[in-house]
Scaffold this active site. Structure first.
Site, PDB file in Angstrom:
ATOM      1  N   LYS A  11       0.832  -1.204   0.000  1.00 59.03           N
ATOM      2  CA  LYS A  11       0.000   0.000   0.000  1.00 59.03           C
ATOM      3  C   LYS A  11       0.873   1.262   0.000  1.00 59.03           C
ATOM      4  O   LYS A  11       2.095   1.181   0.220  1.00 59.03           O
ATOM      5  CB  LYS A  11      -0.916  -0.041   1.233  1.00 59.03           C
ATOM      6  CG  LYS A  11      -1.864  -1.253   1.249  1.00 59.03           C
ATOM      7  CD  LYS A  11      -2.708  -1.266   2.524  1.00 59.03           C
ATOM      8  CE  LYS A  11      -3.600  -2.493   2.589  1.00 59.03           C
ATOM      9  NZ  LYS A  11      -4.448  -2.504   3.808  1.00 59.03           N
ATOM     10  N   TYR A  51     -11.962  -2.979  -2.975  1.00 61.33           N
ATOM     11  CA  TYR A  51     -12.495  -3.023  -1.607  1.00 61.33           C
ATOM     12  C   TYR A  51     -14.026  -3.008  -1.588  1.00 61.33           C
ATOM     13  O   TYR A  51     -14.623  -2.608  -0.581  1.00 61.33           O
ATOM     14  CB  TYR A  51     -11.923  -1.858  -0.794  1.00 61.33           C
ATOM     15  CG  TYR A  51     -10.500  -2.106  -0.316  1.00 61.33           C
ATOM     16  CD1 TYR A  51     -10.190  -3.222   0.471  1.00 61.33           C
ATOM     17  CD2 TYR A  51      -9.469  -1.232  -0.638  1.00 61.33           C
ATOM     18  CE1 TYR A  51      -8.892  -3.448   0.912  1.00 61.33           C
ATOM     19  CE2 TYR A  51      -8.163  -1.455  -0.198  1.00 61.33           C
ATOM     20  CZ  TYR A  51      -7.890  -2.573   0.585  1.00 61.33           C
ATOM     21  OH  TYR A  51      -6.606  -2.811   1.031  1.00 61.33           O
ATOM     22  N   ASN A 114      -1.448  -0.380   7.421  1.00 60.50           N
ATOM     23  CA  ASN A 114      -0.900  -1.715   7.696  1.00 60.50           C
ATOM     24  C   ASN A 114      -0.108  -2.297   6.521  1.00 60.50           C
ATOM     25  O   ASN A 114       0.074  -3.507   6.402  1.00 60.50           O
ATOM     26  CB  ASN A 114      -1.982  -2.674   8.203  1.00 60.50           C
ATOM     27  CG  ASN A 114      -3.109  -2.868   7.223  1.00 60.50           C
ATOM     28  OD1 ASN A 114      -3.049  -2.403   6.091  1.00 60.50           O
ATOM     29  ND2 ASN A 114      -4.152  -3.557   7.659  1.00 60.50           N
ATOM     30  N   HIS A 117      -1.601  -5.592   1.414  1.00 61.86           N
ATOM     31  CA  HIS A 117      -2.847  -6.344   1.218  1.00 61.86           C
ATOM     32  C   HIS A 117      -2.510  -7.721   0.687  1.00 61.86           C
ATOM     33  O   HIS A 117      -1.589  -7.873  -0.119  1.00 61.86           O
ATOM     34  CB  HIS A 117      -3.745  -5.633   0.195  1.00 61.86           C
ATOM     35  CG  HIS A 117      -4.849  -6.524  -0.299  1.00 61.86           C
ATOM     36  ND1 HIS A 117      -6.038  -6.687   0.378  1.00 61.86           N
ATOM     37  CD2 HIS A 117      -4.919  -7.355  -1.381  1.00 61.86           C
ATOM     38  CE1 HIS A 117      -6.800  -7.555  -0.271  1.00 61.86           C
ATOM     39  NE2 HIS A 117      -6.147  -7.981  -1.346  1.00 61.86           N
ATOM     40  N   GLU A 128      -9.127 -10.622  -7.747  1.00 62.90           N
ATOM     41  CA  GLU A 128      -8.180  -9.498  -7.592  1.00 62.90           C
ATOM     42  C   GLU A 128      -7.080  -9.535  -8.653  1.00 62.90           C
ATOM     43  O   GLU A 128      -6.683  -8.488  -9.175  1.00 62.90           O
ATOM     44  CB  GLU A 128      -7.599  -9.502  -6.169  1.00 62.90           C
ATOM     45  CG  GLU A 128      -8.675  -9.169  -5.138  1.00 62.90           C
ATOM     46  CD  GLU A 128      -8.222  -9.305  -3.692  1.00 62.90           C
ATOM     47  OE1 GLU A 128      -7.113  -9.840  -3.451  1.00 62.90           O
ATOM     48  OE2 GLU A 128      -8.982  -8.886  -2.800  1.00 62.90           O
TER      49      GLU A 128
HETATM   50  N1  UDP Z   1      -9.402  -1.133   7.566  1.00 67.88           N
HETATM   51  C1  UDP Z   1      -9.390   0.091   8.228  1.00 67.88           C
HETATM   52  N2  UDP Z   1     -10.120   0.218   9.377  1.00 67.88           N
HETATM   53  C2  UDP Z   1     -10.860  -0.818   9.880  1.00 67.88           C
HETATM   54  C3  UDP Z   1     -10.855  -2.060   9.201  1.00 67.88           C
HETATM   55  C4  UDP Z   1     -10.114  -2.181   8.050  1.00 67.88           C
HETATM   56  O1  UDP Z   1      -8.738   1.024   7.797  1.00 67.88           O
HETATM   57  O2  UDP Z   1     -11.510  -0.651  10.920  1.00 67.88           O
HETATM   58  C5  UDP Z   1      -8.631  -1.252   6.328  1.00 67.88           C
HETATM   59  C6  UDP Z   1      -7.259  -1.891   6.566  1.00 67.88           C
HETATM   60  O3  UDP Z   1      -6.317  -1.231   5.726  1.00 67.88           O
HETATM   61  C7  UDP Z   1      -7.471  -3.319   6.092  1.00 67.88           C
HETATM   62  C8  UDP Z   1      -8.465  -3.114   4.957  1.00 67.88           C
HETATM   63  O4  UDP Z   1      -9.311  -2.082   5.413  1.00 67.88           O
HETATM   64  O5  UDP Z   1      -6.257  -3.910   5.687  1.00 67.88           O
HETATM   65  C9  UDP Z   1      -9.276  -4.313   4.579  1.00 67.88           C
HETATM   66  O6  UDP Z   1      -9.844  -4.866   5.729  1.00 67.88           O
HETATM   67  P1  UDP Z   1      -9.873  -6.448   5.937  1.00 67.88           P
HETATM   68  O7  UDP Z   1     -10.729  -6.716   7.115  1.00 67.88           O
HETATM   69  O8  UDP Z   1     -10.248  -7.092   4.637  1.00 67.88           O
HETATM   70  O9  UDP Z   1      -8.369  -6.778   6.354  1.00 67.88           O
HETATM   71  P2  UDP Z   1      -7.133  -7.480   5.629  1.00 67.88           P
HETATM   72  O10 UDP Z   1      -7.684  -8.567   4.727  1.00 67.88           O
HETATM   73  O11 UDP Z   1      -6.404  -6.401   4.854  1.00 67.88           O
HETATM   74  O12 UDP Z   1      -6.286  -8.013   6.746  1.00 67.88           O
END
Ligand code: UDP
Length: 152
Positions: A11, A51, A114, A117, A128
């Protein structure tokens, strides 16, 4: 264990913080095969499709703003069990809950920053990869040291 492909994306925070080499190295040294790699600033349309499952969530708008705010390094990696394994290497969504040794556990502190992805399931990976890459961008090749990593 079936050979499969997953979509990973560093990211904008990971790119801006100069973590591209560090993150790529984790998958390379693990032994997975890089099939495609490119850097781009995603369009809003691409980010919203990527997303889409989170469209109704309160963080959606901020997430799309963030992911379109700068370069993303988009990748396809291949290997036995790579989808689940990459998720383990990446670590928990909340970096403070991610285990040390994982990418998020070692390199991040905030859920909204974080750094990477990774596809969460086979169907998501297919969707994707098709969303981010044309078929012509996927490179078919056999690493020279393949027999030293995978028993024939
Ligand atoms: N995210 C966020 N706030 C939240 C939950 C998710 O900013 O409360 C963002 C975060 O960058 C995360 C992404 O949305 O990586 C997608 O969420 P997901 O639950 O799919 O997590 P991942 O698969 O990336 O671990």
């Amino acid at each position: 264990m079936a050979t499969e492909r997953t979509f990973l994306a560093i990211k904008p925070d990971g790119v801006q913080r100069g973590l591209v080499g560090e993150i790529l190295g984790r998958f390379e040294t693990k032994g997975f095969k890089l099939v495609a790699l490119k850097q781009l600033v995603p369009s809003r349309e691409l980010a919203e499709s990527h997303y889409g499952v989170h469209r109704e969530r309160p963080f959606f708008a901020g997430l799309v703003d963030f992911i379109t705010s700068g370069p993303v390094v988009a990748m396809v990696w291949e290997g036995d069990g790579v989808i689940a394994s990459a998720r383990k290497l990446i670590g928990a969504t909340k970096p403070l809950e991610a285990e040390p040794g994982t990418i998020r556990g070692d390199l991040a502190v905030n859920i909204g920053r974080n750094v990477i992805h990774g596809s969460d399931a086979p169907e998501t990976a297919v969707f994707e990869i098709g969303l981010w890459f044309a078929a012509s961008e996927l490179c078919e090749w056999t690493p020279a040291d393949q027999v030293w990593r995978v028993e024939p």
